[in-house]
Design a protein around this motif. Structure first.
Motif, PDB file in Angstrom:
ATOM      1  N   LYS A 333       0.811  -5.273  -0.436  1.00 46.10           N
ATOM      2  CA  LYS A 333      -0.488  -4.793  -0.908  1.00 46.10           C
ATOM      3  C   LYS A 333      -0.264  -3.619  -1.866  1.00 46.10           C
ATOM      4  CE  LYS A 333      -2.260  -3.643   3.017  1.00 46.10           C
ATOM      5  NZ  LYS A 333      -3.186  -3.250   4.081  1.00 46.10           N
ATOM      6  N   GLY A 334      -1.302  -3.230  -2.559  1.00 47.53           N
ATOM      7  CA  GLY A 334      -1.201  -2.039  -3.397  1.00 47.53           C
ATOM      8  C   GLY A 334      -1.118  -0.788  -2.529  1.00 47.53           C
ATOM      9  N   LEU A 335      -0.017  -0.045  -2.637  1.00 48.85           N
ATOM     10  CA  LEU A 335       0.180   1.161  -1.837  1.00 48.85           C
ATOM     11  C   LEU A 335       0.293   2.369  -2.756  1.00 48.85           C
ATOM     12  CD1 LEU A 335       2.948  -0.124   0.635  1.00 48.85           C
ATOM     13  CD2 LEU A 335       0.531   0.195   1.148  1.00 48.85           C
ATOM     14  N   PRO A 336      -0.161   3.526  -2.309  1.00 52.28           N
ATOM     15  CA  PRO A 336       0.033   4.727  -3.129  1.00 52.28           C
ATOM     16  C   PRO A 336       1.520   5.059  -3.236  1.00 52.28           C
ATOM     17  CG  PRO A 336      -0.861   5.293  -0.963  1.00 52.28           C
ATOM     18  CD  PRO A 336      -0.919   3.810  -1.072  1.00 52.28           C
ATOM     19  N   SER A 337       1.881   5.734  -4.310  1.00 49.79           N
ATOM     20  CA  SER A 337       3.276   6.124  -4.517  1.00 49.79           C
ATOM     21  C   SER A 337       3.664   7.234  -3.543  1.00 49.79           C
ATOM     22  CB  SER A 337       3.475   6.612  -5.952  1.00 49.79           C
ATOM     23  OG  SER A 337       2.739   7.802  -6.153  1.00 49.79           O
ATOM     24  N   LEU A 338       4.975   7.456  -3.417  1.00 50.21           N
ATOM     25  CA  LEU A 338       5.447   8.552  -2.580  1.00 50.21           C
ATOM     26  C   LEU A 338       4.894   9.886  -3.064  1.00 50.21           C
ATOM     27  CD1 LEU A 338       9.210   7.835  -1.771  1.00 50.21           C
ATOM     28  CD2 LEU A 338       7.338   8.100  -0.136  1.00 50.21           C
ATOM     29  N   GLU A 339       4.835  10.047  -4.380  1.00 49.60           N
ATOM     30  CA  GLU A 339       4.324  11.304  -4.953  1.00 49.60           C
ATOM     31  C   GLU A 339       2.865  11.526  -4.544  1.00 49.60           C
ATOM     32  OE1 GLU A 339       7.846   9.940  -6.912  1.00 49.60           O
ATOM     33  OE2 GLU A 339       5.901   8.932  -6.627  1.00 49.60           O
ATOM     34  N   GLU A 340       2.067  10.438  -4.575  1.00 49.50           N
ATOM     35  CA  GLU A 340       0.664  10.559  -4.204  1.00 49.50           C
ATOM     36  C   GLU A 340       0.518  10.866  -2.709  1.00 49.50           C
ATOM     37  OE1 GLU A 340      -3.503  10.485  -4.025  1.00 49.50           O
ATOM     38  OE2 GLU A 340      -2.081  10.863  -5.648  1.00 49.50           O
ATOM     39  N   ILE A 341       1.336  10.218  -1.888  1.00 56.53           N
ATOM     40  CA  ILE A 341       1.271  10.474  -0.453  1.00 56.53           C
ATOM     41  C   ILE A 341       1.667  11.917  -0.151  1.00 56.53           C
ATOM     42  CG2 ILE A 341       2.229   9.829   1.794  1.00 56.53           C
ATOM     43  CD1 ILE A 341       2.660   7.005   0.605  1.00 56.53           C
ATOM     44  N   ASP A 342       2.711  12.407  -0.817  1.00 58.70           N
ATOM     45  CA  ASP A 342       3.145  13.790  -0.601  1.00 58.70           C
ATOM     46  C   ASP A 342       2.066  14.776  -1.048  1.00 58.70           C
ATOM     47  OD1 ASP A 342       5.563  13.113   0.528  1.00 58.70           O
ATOM     48  OD2 ASP A 342       6.679  13.189  -1.357  1.00 58.70           O
ATOM     49  N   ARG A 343       1.356  14.438  -2.107  1.00 62.69           N
ATOM     50  CA  ARG A 343       0.264  15.313  -2.558  1.00 62.69           C
ATOM     51  C   ARG A 343      -0.836  15.380  -1.500  1.00 62.69           C
ATOM     52  NH1 ARG A 343      -4.565  15.242  -4.220  1.00 62.69           N
ATOM     53  NH2 ARG A 343      -4.725  12.954  -4.136  1.00 62.69           N
ATOM     54  N   ARG A 344      -1.172  14.216  -0.940  1.00 59.10           N
ATOM     55  CA  ARG A 344      -2.205  14.181   0.102  1.00 59.10           C
ATOM     56  C   ARG A 344      -1.759  14.955   1.337  1.00 59.10           C
ATOM     57  NH1 ARG A 344      -4.026   7.781   0.282  1.00 59.10           N
ATOM     58  NH2 ARG A 344      -4.393   7.494  -1.953  1.00 59.10           N
ATOM     59  N   LEU A 345      -0.477  14.817   1.695  1.00 52.43           N
ATOM     60  CA  LEU A 345       0.037  15.564   2.837  1.00 52.43           C
ATOM     61  C   LEU A 345      -0.062  17.061   2.616  1.00 52.43           C
ATOM     62  CD1 LEU A 345       3.189  13.489   3.882  1.00 52.43           C
ATOM     63  CD2 LEU A 345       1.340  14.188   5.405  1.00 52.43           C
ATOM     64  N   THR A 354      -2.983  13.682   9.134  1.00 53.70           N
ATOM     65  CA  THR A 354      -1.591  14.001   8.789  1.00 53.70           C
ATOM     66  C   THR A 354      -0.638  12.999   9.405  1.00 53.70           C
ATOM     67  OG1 THR A 354      -2.061  16.367   8.574  1.00 53.70           O
ATOM     68  CG2 THR A 354       0.220  15.740   8.985  1.00 53.70           C
ATOM     69  N   GLU A 355      -0.894  12.625  10.668  1.00 52.34           N
ATOM     70  CA  GLU A 355      -0.050  11.620  11.327  1.00 52.34           C
ATOM     71  C   GLU A 355      -0.126  10.291  10.592  1.00 52.34           C
ATOM     72  OE1 GLU A 355       2.456   9.618  14.008  1.00 52.34           O
ATOM     73  OE2 GLU A 355       2.173  11.756  13.600  1.00 52.34           O
ATOM     74  N   ARG A 356      -1.304   9.894  10.141  1.00 53.09           N
ATOM     75  CA  ARG A 356      -1.451   8.633   9.401  1.00 53.09           C
ATOM     76  C   ARG A 356      -0.690   8.679   8.080  1.00 53.09           C
ATOM     77  NH1 ARG A 356      -7.890   6.959  10.088  1.00 53.09           N
ATOM     78  NH2 ARG A 356      -7.961   7.083  12.362  1.00 53.09           N
ATOM     79  N   LEU A 357      -0.762   9.801   7.413  1.00 52.60           N
ATOM     80  CA  LEU A 357      -0.064   9.937   6.136  1.00 52.60           C
ATOM     81  C   LEU A 357       1.452   9.924   6.328  1.00 52.60           C
ATOM     82  CD1 LEU A 357      -2.355  12.575   4.381  1.00 52.60           C
ATOM     83  CD2 LEU A 357      -2.013  10.196   3.676  1.00 52.60           C
ATOM     84  N   TRP A 358       1.942  10.532   7.399  1.00 57.66           N
ATOM     85  CA  TRP A 358       3.375  10.495   7.683  1.00 57.66           C
ATOM     86  C   TRP A 358       3.832   9.051   7.900  1.00 57.66           C
ATOM     87  CZ3 TRP A 358       7.418  13.300   6.861  1.00 57.66           C
ATOM     88  CH2 TRP A 358       7.323  14.689   6.790  1.00 57.66           C
ATOM     89  N   ARG A 359       3.024   8.280   8.603  1.00 57.93           N
ATOM     90  CA  ARG A 359       3.373   6.875   8.844  1.00 57.93           C
ATOM     91  C   ARG A 359       3.337   6.092   7.530  1.00 57.93           C
ATOM     92  NH1 ARG A 359       0.555   5.104  14.608  1.00 57.93           N
ATOM     93  NH2 ARG A 359       1.171   6.947  15.799  1.00 57.93           N
ATOM     94  N   LEU A 360       2.329   6.355   6.712  1.00 58.45           N
ATOM     95  CA  LEU A 360       2.231   5.690   5.413  1.00 58.45           C
ATOM     96  C   LEU A 360       3.427   6.031   4.537  1.00 58.45           C
ATOM     97  CD1 LEU A 360       0.635   3.945   3.415  1.00 58.45           C
ATOM     98  CD2 LEU A 360      -0.622   6.019   2.746  1.00 58.45           C
ATOM     99  N   ARG A 361       3.861   7.252   4.603  1.00 61.12           N
ATOM    100  CA  ARG A 361       5.031   7.673   3.821  1.00 61.12           C
ATOM    101  C   ARG A 361       6.273   6.888   4.251  1.00 61.12           C
ATOM    102  NH1 ARG A 361       9.219  11.374   3.094  1.00 61.12           N
ATOM    103  NH2 ARG A 361       9.127  12.480   1.089  1.00 61.12           N
ATOM    104  N   GLY A 362       6.426   6.723   5.568  1.00 59.66           N
ATOM    105  CA  GLY A 362       7.559   5.956   6.068  1.00 59.66           C
ATOM    106  C   GLY A 362       7.511   4.505   5.626  1.00 59.66           C
ATOM    107  N   LEU A 363       6.298   3.915   5.602  1.00 55.92           N
ATOM    108  CA  LEU A 363       6.151   2.540   5.141  1.00 55.92           C
ATOM    109  C   LEU A 363       6.538   2.408   3.670  1.00 55.92           C
ATOM    110  CD1 LEU A 363       2.749   1.414   6.720  1.00 55.92           C
ATOM    111  CD2 LEU A 363       5.050   0.912   7.520  1.00 55.92           C
ATOM    112  N   ARG A 364       6.043   3.339   2.863  1.00 64.44           N
ATOM    113  CA  ARG A 364       6.347   3.276   1.431  1.00 64.44           C
ATOM    114  C   ARG A 364       7.847   3.399   1.187  1.00 64.44           C
ATOM    115  NH1 ARG A 364       5.595   0.840  -2.877  1.00 64.44           N
ATOM    116  NH2 ARG A 364       3.448   1.427  -3.347  1.00 64.44           N
TER     117      ARG A 364
END
Length: 468
Positions: A333-345, A354-364
């Motif tokens: 699926k379309g996923l945000p980039s690592l840079e975008e996830i780190d910005r959100r974090l 924050t826990e959801r974003l950490w998991r999303l970062r690991g998936l990416r």
């Protein structure tokens, strides 16, 4: 629900050289534990029941003994939030044990009351204990393999399907607005299939048991601060007290299956569920035929009716041992980039988000930046039996389809094997606002493609007709 399994005149089996071993891998109190976004406690304060690592090593008998064995290790651990941590451990094991990648399955029970396995958590409270703990797991895995290999002996692995009604569907829909929560859904039937394996010497002496069942170990949640294998611990304690040999647990395709009563801090509730599963396991074991035994039609005795008498006869289990690693390309699926996830974090102040974003970062990080990724899966043949492992959280549709389309071959189906990425729901779920759908990085149709590839591999390796 009507059973889909016909009775057999013998328990499907394999004969070879098999060794079993056990290690205690309970981490120290104070290690970082944060498996729930709702948690307010971030370190373990004690231990409910020990975490264990169980190893079964399987060699061909006879002249082919010089070939690599199959090694399956099952650990009371949660899941890999960082693919690099998992690969570092598994590839180190492969190198030190001299195994090719197709010969090892490292399986996690998926307890949600275990320690963090994420090396990126090292700067968090109790995080300094994570990397030493990962090395501790590797040391014990190596030791367990060596012991099991050293103690290998002529043995028979036999399996039988059983039933346990413990698991329930957990995709709960709000009738008012259609919102779907992760909770008990009493309106849908859950797969109750249990597969039990028995490892024994030809004399009948037990060496170990294997339990393959699909149910999320999520009884203990944010109100619990104790290290625990969840319901698996009490199941294992009961079975081992009765059999006096190690019991290996293999988590099934439990993407949408969990316990009706969960998300609590009361360990007695987890123990009650585990005891329920344990009795189902013991009942299945009790119903199995003796090793190297089958029932055959013997004669007719005329009485009040013509009575067909079946008698026990010797049965020679097959010795075939094969392993395949199967790569399946999957669309993302379309996923945000690592840079975008780190910005959100960096901007996030909410603990759960924050826990959801950490998991999303690991998936990416796990799937990379391309539009597709490769899902690895493993298919093993052990005589008349198949073992299937893959790294994601497949819905139970996966195991139901595999077992139906691969019949009469019994199949142990395992989630979270040799890695972890995300959920694998069926296509019909993708039009719903399910946690599993918005969490997964995989596009719709991925589970169906994986299932077809696995079924074809099973039928090929078992010399059965291919899937049409």
């Amino acid at each position: 629900m009507k059973s889909t399994y016909k009775p057999r005149t013998h328990d499907p089996s394999f004969y070879g050289l098999i060794g079993v071993s056990r290690r205690d891998i309970t981490p120290p109190p104070g290690i970082h534990v944060c498996n729930w976004g709702a948690s307010t406690t971030f370190t373990a304060t004690g231990v409910h029941l020990p975490l264990t690592l169980t190893c079964v090593v399987i060699y061909e008998s006879g002249k082919s003994i010089s070939r690599q064995p199959l090694a399956i290790l099952s650990a009371d651990l949660g899941w890999w939030k960082n693919a690099d941590d998992e690969k570092a451990l598994r590839y180190s094991l492969l190198e030190k044990l001299g195994l090719t990648e197709d010969r090892l399955m490292f399986c996690l029970s998926h307890t949600h009351a275990g320690p963090s396995l994420h090396s990126d958590d090292c700067d968090k409270l109790g995080g300094e204990l994570i990397e030493p703990y990962l090395r501790f797991i590797e040391t014990n895995a190596l030791s367990a393999f060596y012991e099991a290999s050293h103690n290998r002996t002529p043995a028979i692995l036999s399996v039988r399907y059983g039933k346990c009604s413990m698991a329930a569907n957990r995709d709960q829909e709000d009738e008012k607005n259609g919102e779907i929560f992760v909770g008990f859904n009493p309106s849908t039937i859950a797969d109750d299939t249990l597969l039990v394996g028995r490892i024994s010497k030809p004399s009948g002496e037990l060496l170990g048991t294997i339990v393959n069942y699909a149910c999320h170990p999520t009884v203990l949640a944010w109100d619990n601060s104790l290290i625990s294998p969840d319901y698996v611990g009490a199941m294992r304690s009961l079975v081992e007290a009765k059999t006096e040999v190690p019991c290996m647990f293999l988590q099934g395709a439990s993407g949408e299956l969990a316990l009706p009563e969960q998300y609590v801090g009361d360990t007695a509730i987890a123990d009650n569920y585990g005891t329920q599963l344990g009795h189902s396991v013991l009942a299945t074991l009790l119903g199995m035929y003796a090793p190297c035994t089958k029932l055959v039609f013997d004669r007719v005795v005329e009485s009040g009716a013509s009575l067909a008498v079946w008698s026990k006869k010797k049965h020679k289990p097959p010795t075939t041992l094969q392993a395949r690693q199967i790569p399946i390309e999957a669309k993302l699926k379309g996923l945000p980039s690592l840079e975008e996830i780190d910005r959100r974090l960096g901007d996030c102040t909410d603990v759960a988000m924050t826990e959801r974003l950490w998991r999303l970062r690991g998936l990416r990080k796990a799937v990379g930046s391309q539009k597709t990724t490769v899902i690895q899966s493993w298919v093993w043949r052990l005589g008349e039996i198949c073992f299937v492992g893959q790294p994601n959280e497949a819905y139970s549709w996966f195991q139901l389809q595999i077992r139906q389309q691969s019949a009469p071959t019994p199949v142990a189906v395992m989630n979270i094997v040799n890695g972890y990425v995300g959920y694998l729901p069926p296509t019909h779920c993708y039009d719903k606002q399910l946690y599993a759908v918005w969490q997964t990085p995989f596009s719709e149709g991925t589970l169906e493609g994986l299932t077809e590839a696995i079924v074809n591999a099973i039928n090929d390796i078992m010399n059965q007709p291919p899937l049409v």
